[in-house]
Design a protein around this motif. Structure first.
Motif, mmCIF file in Angstrom:
data_model
loop_
_atom_site.group_PDB
_atom_site.id
_atom_site.type_symbol
_atom_site.label_atom_id
_atom_site.label_comp_id
_atom_site.label_asym_id
_atom_site.label_seq_id
_atom_site.Cartn_x
_atom_site.Cartn_y
_atom_site.Cartn_z
ATOM 1 N N ARG A 15 0.826 -1.223 0.000
ATOM 2 C CA ARG A 15 0.000 0.000 0.000
ATOM 3 C C ARG A 15 0.852 1.262 0.000
ATOM 4 N N GLU A 16 2.028 1.189 0.593
ATOM 5 C CA GLU A 16 2.901 2.360 0.674
ATOM 6 C C GLU A 16 3.648 2.645 -0.619
ATOM 7 N N LEU A 17 3.648 1.707 -1.547
ATOM 8 C CA LEU A 17 4.297 1.956 -2.836
ATOM 9 C C LEU A 17 3.539 3.045 -3.592
ATOM 10 N N PRO A 18 4.259 3.863 -4.348
ATOM 11 C CA PRO A 18 3.559 4.814 -5.214
ATOM 12 C C PRO A 18 2.699 4.053 -6.226
ATOM 13 N N GLU A 19 1.578 4.622 -6.595
ATOM 14 C CA GLU A 19 0.671 3.950 -7.531
ATOM 15 C C GLU A 19 1.381 3.564 -8.822
ATOM 16 N N LYS A 20 2.321 4.389 -9.243
ATOM 17 C CA LYS A 20 3.084 4.145 -10.471
ATOM 18 C C LYS A 20 3.802 2.787 -10.420
ATOM 19 N N LEU A 21 4.160 2.336 -9.219
ATOM 20 C CA LEU A 21 4.822 1.036 -9.057
ATOM 21 C C LEU A 21 3.846 -0.040 -8.587
ATOM 22 N N ARG A 22 2.894 0.339 -7.766
ATOM 23 C CA ARG A 22 1.941 -0.619 -7.206
ATOM 24 C C ARG A 22 1.052 -1.236 -8.290
ATOM 25 N N GLU A 23 0.564 -0.407 -9.201
ATOM 26 C CA GLU A 23 -0.360 -0.904 -10.220
ATOM 27 C C GLU A 23 0.288 -1.937 -11.149
ATOM 28 N N PRO A 24 1.489 -1.677 -11.685
ATOM 29 C CA PRO A 24 2.116 -2.702 -12.534
ATOM 30 C C PRO A 24 2.400 -4.006 -11.775
ATOM 31 N N LEU A 25 2.784 -3.890 -10.497
ATOM 32 C CA LEU A 25 3.017 -5.100 -9.700
ATOM 33 C C LEU A 25 1.736 -5.911 -9.558
ATOM 34 N N ALA A 26 0.644 -5.231 -9.266
ATOM 35 C CA ALA A 26 -0.640 -5.924 -9.109
ATOM 36 C C ALA A 26 -1.050 -6.605 -10.407
ATOM 37 N N LEU A 27 -0.864 -5.907 -11.508
ATOM 38 C CA LEU A 27 -1.231 -6.492 -12.801
ATOM 39 C C LEU A 27 -0.362 -7.709 -13.114
ATOM 40 N N ARG A 28 0.904 -7.637 -12.778
ATOM 41 C CA ARG A 28 1.832 -8.724 -13.078
ATOM 42 C C ARG A 28 1.581 -9.951 -12.205
ATOM 43 N N PHE A 29 1.455 -9.742 -10.891
ATOM 44 C CA PHE A 29 1.436 -10.870 -9.974
ATOM 45 C C PHE A 29 0.048 -11.311 -9.538
ATOM 46 N N PHE A 30 -0.926 -10.433 -9.556
ATOM 47 C CA PHE A 30 -2.278 -10.835 -9.162
ATOM 48 C C PHE A 30 -3.132 -11.158 -10.385
ATOM 49 N N GLN A 31 -2.963 -10.392 -11.450
ATOM 50 C CA GLN A 31 -3.707 -10.644 -12.683
ATOM 51 C C GLN A 31 -2.932 -11.555 -13.633
ATOM 52 N N GLU A 32 -1.638 -11.754 -13.347
ATOM 53 C CA GLU A 32 -0.745 -12.599 -14.145
ATOM 54 C C GLU A 32 -0.677 -12.154 -15.608
ATOM 55 N N LEU A 33 -0.600 -10.839 -15.795
ATOM 56 C CA LEU A 33 -0.509 -10.294 -17.153
ATOM 57 C C LEU A 33 0.941 -10.230 -17.611
ATOM 58 N N PHE A 35 4.157 -8.377 -19.621
ATOM 59 C CA PHE A 35 4.620 -6.988 -19.635
ATOM 60 C C PHE A 35 3.978 -6.216 -20.789
ATOM 61 N N GLY A 36 3.761 -6.889 -21.900
ATOM 62 C CA GLY A 36 3.100 -6.251 -23.037
ATOM 63 C C GLY A 36 1.668 -5.846 -22.704
ATOM 64 N N GLU A 37 0.956 -6.726 -22.008
ATOM 65 C CA GLU A 37 -0.419 -6.414 -21.602
ATOM 66 C C GLU A 37 -0.447 -5.264 -20.596
ATOM 67 N N ILE A 38 0.484 -5.283 -19.654
ATOM 68 C CA ILE A 38 0.575 -4.207 -18.664
ATOM 69 C C ILE A 38 0.845 -2.883 -19.374
ATOM 70 N N ALA A 39 1.776 -2.910 -20.331
ATOM 71 C CA ALA A 39 2.104 -1.698 -21.085
ATOM 72 C C ALA A 39 0.870 -1.144 -21.791
ATOM 73 N N GLY A 40 0.088 -2.016 -22.394
ATOM 74 C CA GLY A 40 -1.116 -1.581 -23.089
ATOM 75 C C GLY A 40 -2.137 -0.968 -22.149
ATOM 76 N N ILE A 41 -2.338 -1.574 -20.999
ATOM 77 C CA ILE A 41 -3.310 -1.073 -20.023
ATOM 78 C C ILE A 41 -2.885 0.288 -19.478
ATOM 79 N N LEU A 42 -1.591 0.425 -19.184
ATOM 80 C CA LEU A 42 -1.093 1.656 -18.562
ATOM 81 C C LEU A 42 -0.643 2.706 -19.582
ATOM 82 N N ASP A 43 -0.713 2.350 -20.861
ATOM 83 C CA ASP A 43 -0.296 3.251 -21.935
ATOM 84 C C ASP A 43 1.155 3.707 -21.763
#
Length: 70
Positions: A15-33, A35-43
């Motif tokens: 929770r203490e991570l900046p959103e800029k880092l927290r969101e990609p981590l969540a997408l990678r490890f909880f959504q199992e996306l 890096f290409g998919e994460i890039a597309g979602i976050l533009d």
């Protein structure tokens, strides 16, 4: 298995991570996306997605230890 206090400590560190880092981590490890998919979602570029996940993991490791994702 984690103990309840360990789980709370990890959740607080995430929770203490900046959103800029927290969101990609969540997408990678909880959504199992990918890096290409994460890039597309976050533009952002795929390289930026990789860097943000890596930086987020490094911040978590320094806050709670090397066993971050175990």
């Amino acid at each position: 298995p984690w103990h309840a206090d360990e789980a709370r400590r990890r959740q607080a560190a995430v929770r203490e991570l900046p959103e800029k880092l927290r969101e990609p981590l969540a997408l990678r490890f909880f959504q199992e996306l990918s890096f290409g998919e994460i890039a597309g979602i976050l533009d952002i570029s795929e390289n930026s997605a990789k860097k943000r996940v890596y930086r987020g993991l490094e911040k978590l490791r320094s806050a709670i230890g090397p066993e971050v994702l175990e």
